[in-house]
Design a protein around this motif. Structure first.
Motif, PDB file in Angstrom:
ATOM      1  N   PRO A 121      -5.286 -38.926  -2.901  1.00 36.58           N
ATOM      2  CA  PRO A 121      -3.864 -39.029  -3.226  1.00 36.58           C
ATOM      3  C   PRO A 121      -3.037 -38.081  -2.363  1.00 36.58           C
ATOM      4  O   PRO A 121      -3.550 -37.059  -1.907  1.00 36.58           O
ATOM      5  CB  PRO A 121      -3.807 -38.581  -4.690  1.00 36.58           C
ATOM      6  CG  PRO A 121      -4.972 -37.647  -4.840  1.00 36.58           C
ATOM      7  CD  PRO A 121      -6.047 -38.175  -3.924  1.00 36.58           C
ATOM      8  N   THR A 122      -1.777 -38.424  -2.140  1.00 38.11           N
ATOM      9  CA  THR A 122      -0.907 -37.511  -1.387  1.00 38.11           C
ATOM     10  C   THR A 122       0.309 -37.143  -2.231  1.00 38.11           C
ATOM     11  O   THR A 122       0.637 -37.828  -3.196  1.00 38.11           O
ATOM     12  CB  THR A 122      -0.389 -38.128  -0.080  1.00 38.11           C
ATOM     13  OG1 THR A 122       0.626 -39.088  -0.399  1.00 38.11           O
ATOM     14  CG2 THR A 122      -1.498 -38.788   0.696  1.00 38.11           C
ATOM     15  N   GLN A 123       0.949 -36.081  -1.797  1.00 33.39           N
ATOM     16  CA  GLN A 123       2.136 -35.595  -2.488  1.00 33.39           C
ATOM     17  C   GLN A 123       3.253 -36.642  -2.472  1.00 33.39           C
ATOM     18  O   GLN A 123       4.083 -36.693  -3.371  1.00 33.39           O
ATOM     19  CB  GLN A 123       2.603 -34.301  -1.798  1.00 33.39           C
ATOM     20  CG  GLN A 123       3.511 -33.462  -2.659  1.00 33.39           C
ATOM     21  CD  GLN A 123       3.676 -32.058  -2.106  1.00 33.39           C
ATOM     22  OE1 GLN A 123       2.830 -31.566  -1.373  1.00 33.39           O
ATOM     23  NE2 GLN A 123       4.778 -31.410  -2.454  1.00 33.39           N
ATOM     24  N   VAL A 161      -3.604 -33.393   4.874  1.00 31.84           N
ATOM     25  CA  VAL A 161      -4.420 -34.415   4.201  1.00 31.84           C
ATOM     26  C   VAL A 161      -3.732 -34.836   2.901  1.00 31.84           C
ATOM     27  O   VAL A 161      -3.587 -36.020   2.614  1.00 31.84           O
ATOM     28  CB  VAL A 161      -5.839 -33.879   3.904  1.00 31.84           C
ATOM     29  CG1 VAL A 161      -6.624 -34.868   3.045  1.00 31.84           C
ATOM     30  CG2 VAL A 161      -6.583 -33.587   5.198  1.00 31.84           C
ATOM     31  N   TYR A 162      -3.267 -33.835   2.126  1.00 31.51           N
ATOM     32  CA  TYR A 162      -2.610 -34.137   0.858  1.00 31.51           C
ATOM     33  C   TYR A 162      -1.089 -34.203   1.006  1.00 31.51           C
ATOM     34  O   TYR A 162      -0.386 -34.553   0.076  1.00 31.51           O
ATOM     35  CB  TYR A 162      -3.004 -33.112  -0.207  1.00 31.51           C
ATOM     36  CG  TYR A 162      -4.474 -33.215  -0.527  1.00 31.51           C
ATOM     37  CD1 TYR A 162      -4.928 -34.107  -1.484  1.00 31.51           C
ATOM     38  CD2 TYR A 162      -5.417 -32.465   0.177  1.00 31.51           C
ATOM     39  CE1 TYR A 162      -6.277 -34.237  -1.747  1.00 31.51           C
ATOM     40  CE2 TYR A 162      -6.769 -32.591  -0.083  1.00 31.51           C
ATOM     41  CZ  TYR A 162      -7.197 -33.475  -1.049  1.00 31.51           C
ATOM     42  OH  TYR A 162      -8.540 -33.610  -1.294  1.00 31.51           O
ATOM     43  N   SER A 175     -11.323 -29.045  -1.728  1.00 34.20           N
ATOM     44  CA  SER A 175     -10.221 -29.601  -2.523  1.00 34.20           C
ATOM     45  C   SER A 175     -10.613 -29.707  -3.985  1.00 34.20           C
ATOM     46  O   SER A 175      -9.841 -29.350  -4.882  1.00 34.20           O
ATOM     47  CB  SER A 175      -9.876 -31.022  -2.070  1.00 34.20           C
ATOM     48  OG  SER A 175      -9.710 -31.103  -0.694  1.00 34.20           O
ATOM     49  N   ARG A 192      -2.357 -38.198 -12.969  1.00 37.36           N
ATOM     50  CA  ARG A 192      -2.068 -38.218 -11.528  1.00 37.36           C
ATOM     51  C   ARG A 192      -3.098 -37.452 -10.719  1.00 37.36           C
ATOM     52  O   ARG A 192      -3.355 -37.788  -9.574  1.00 37.36           O
ATOM     53  CB  ARG A 192      -0.671 -37.636 -11.268  1.00 37.36           C
ATOM     54  CG  ARG A 192       0.429 -38.610 -11.621  1.00 37.36           C
ATOM     55  CD  ARG A 192       1.791 -38.011 -11.418  1.00 37.36           C
ATOM     56  NE  ARG A 192       2.195 -38.000 -10.016  1.00 37.36           N
ATOM     57  CZ  ARG A 192       3.403 -37.639  -9.619  1.00 37.36           C
ATOM     58  NH1 ARG A 192       4.320 -37.263 -10.503  1.00 37.36           N
ATOM     59  NH2 ARG A 192       3.711 -37.644  -8.348  1.00 37.36           N
ATOM     60  N   VAL A 193      -3.631 -36.386 -11.305  1.00 35.49           N
ATOM     61  CA  VAL A 193      -4.611 -35.601 -10.548  1.00 35.49           C
ATOM     62  C   VAL A 193      -6.047 -35.940 -10.945  1.00 35.49           C
ATOM     63  O   VAL A 193      -6.988 -35.288 -10.510  1.00 35.49           O
ATOM     64  CB  VAL A 193      -4.365 -34.069 -10.697  1.00 35.49           C
ATOM     65  CG1 VAL A 193      -3.048 -33.676 -10.070  1.00 35.49           C
ATOM     66  CG2 VAL A 193      -4.397 -33.639 -12.156  1.00 35.49           C
TER      67      VAL A 193
END
Lengths: 355, 355
Positions: free
Chosen positions: B142-144, B226-227, B248, B286-287
């Motif tokens: 996942p990304t921000q 990456v994130y 991570s 989400r995480v």
């Protein structure tokens, strides 16, 4: 014994507006410390004056007696080429701060300036310790257990031989000793998942070399062990270490952003967030990267600490504390003793006791 | 067109208790999917029966018509040696699931078993695609920004040449295309801090090679990108990728533990936590790493998805969805077209359009 630190007062994104207040605050909490503020004298004095007028720590005359301004006419910028900076900026605050260590005027120096220039100039001015081929960059990261992991190299050496990793293990162990006060820190070698081929040839050979030393070697650790606290020291080449560190920053930033978004989604969640404010505040303090600021350029004949370029006063002060602890507890002596003990003839030698 | 997946029903830490319920739930939401459950027939039937009695999805007769049990008498254990597993377990559920893909009976296969064995057997049974020297392991993180970063290699190849990184870039771009539905995903090469020497020779040469292809190459990216979502695809060797991924996981776990500790410190903070429960729940979703489960063994003449060994039903279903998307959107065809386009003679060719 007093500890004297030379500060590159002009370095970093914020220069004097951060370094001077941090220096004054640090002196307040460290009565045996003395500081050399290296920079353009009128500007440094001006910053000290501003702090005094603001009624901060600078107004205490006892602090002023422990500060000396060392003049330096030039400043190395964040985007300066390291080689150019080394050749052409002989009067820079960074270089003169490092030269204070070389001359024995300071026990350690701290800079928030350009990392490449700091490494190049430190290496040129101070040289490496006997038996160390390459200096490394080391820092301390928080762990889930509540302590720290000392990690190196974080980017100074992208292609490493097994002997370099061995030297990093020795230096990292010495650094963890002086910063944490542990006599024989455990040392792990960063490697990859157990299901797959276990690492590359360099790591395998490095493990063999480290096993032959008196270090407290616990073998391979994996990425998740860095924050799990499985070893006090985690050794890797600079490419892997840099990626691991920056990926961590990215994850932490993303998680923080997600939490903030969810807590501010509606007036209802905002109200709820108010109820947990004290807990959230403590949580933020624990994951605040500023508290872990200060990377050691290790392997040199002198202690050099690199603060993050964007450090604020709180973060810069953390870097000053690390420099102080490293100097106070004799980092260089411990590395030299550990190098001697690790050499085939030196197994009988032991490092000097921690103060 | 229906999509048929072969499932190593016996694989993983939890075996049938996870794979069967996940399979049934997946069928419910994918009306054009068919599943081959590979394992010991009586045990698989027993698990299906249990699900039916539990009144779950298995009780729907329409689902049962889209399930076929494929017999396999052996099971590869998590700690089996990959080479031994390849040689001696020809009747294992893992091997027979992979053989379903080879025989054209399935469009993709999914296993939560031993990664080393899965890679060894997949490579032996399916072989690599034309022009691909080594398969890689790829996943989506996942990304921000809210999207995904496709990252590879995550540990299959610890010592890479520039051409391998080039091949990873091509394969990663194809995978991101089929999973995200983007026509020309941006591709970044994982490298280290700008202040220091920019990466090693392998990465520099890989950048030169990738720049010559029609890929949407954005140059170097760093660990935090990456994130941050700076590139849709991030390419690295398997050592660096594995360390980045596991680091991570470690950071996320530490942050989660800190948050939990602070919120449960006193009755007052516990009460506050109740107020923000809906927000915390959405945050956790989400995480939740289970939502991102499913790594693709890419570069083979067949689609193989690896679920985390400890996956639960929710996580395993995520891996099934990824296998389905990869098969449905023609992953292999896209890799082959991209390989042809990247070869010096093939610049005119373009990948088939996304469905």
């Amino acid at each position: 014994m007093s500890v004297r630190l030379a500060i590159d007062a002009m370095g970093g994104d914020h220069g004097l507006t951060v370094t001077v207040p941090a220096a004054l605050s640090f002196l307040q909490s460290h009565p045996d410390a003395e500081l050399l503020l290296v920079g353009r004298p009128d500007e440094v004095e001006g910053a000290l004056q501003s702090s005094r007028q603001a009624g901060g720590h600078g107004s205490d005359p006892a602090l002023s007696s422990r500060i000396r301004v060392v003049p330096a006419s030039e400043v190395i910028r964040m985007d300066d080429n390291p080689v150019q900076a080394l050749r052409n900026r002989r009067n820079s605050s960074m270089r003169i701060a490092i030269e204070q260590v070389k001359a024995g005027e300071a026990d350690a120096c701290v800079s928030a300036g350009n990392t490449g220039a700091l490494m190049a100039i430190s290496r040129f001015v101070l040289k490496t310790l006997p038996g160390i081929d390459r200096p490394a960059i080391a820092t301390q990261l928080p762990t889930q257990k509540g302590g720290f992991t000392t990690m190196l190299d974080l980017g100074a050496n992208v292609d490493c031989e097994p002997t370099h990793l061995l030297q990093f293990a020795i230096m990292g162990s010495a650094l963890a000793s002086v910063l944490d006060g542990t006599e024989r820190p455990s040392v792990g070698l960063l490697n990859i998942g157990e299901e797959l081929i276990k690492g590359n040839d360099v790591v395998k050979e490095a493990a063999r070399l480290i096993r032959e030393t008196p270090l407290n070697f616990v073998g391979n650790v994996e990425g998740n062990d860095v924050y799990g606290g499985k070893a006090d020291v985690v050794v890797s080449d600079g490419f892997v270490g840099n990626v691991a560190l920056k990926t961590s920053e990215g994850v932490a930033q993303m998680i923080g952003a997600f939490l903030k978004q969810e807590l501010s989604r509606s007036w209802f969640t905002k109200l709820g967030a108010l109820c947990v404010m004290p807990a959230l505040k403590r949580f933020r303090q624990r994951v605040d990267h500023r508290r872990y600021n200060g990377a050691c350029l290790i392997g040199l004949r002198g202690i050099v600490l690199k603060s993050h370029g964007s450090a604020d006063v709180l973060a810069y002060e953390a870097a000053l504390r690390r420099a102080y602890d490293a100097a106070r507890n004799g980092l260089l002596g411990r590395i030299e003793a550990a190098m001697a003990a690790a050499s085939p003839a030196g197994h009988a030698a032991s490092p000097p006791p921690l103060s």
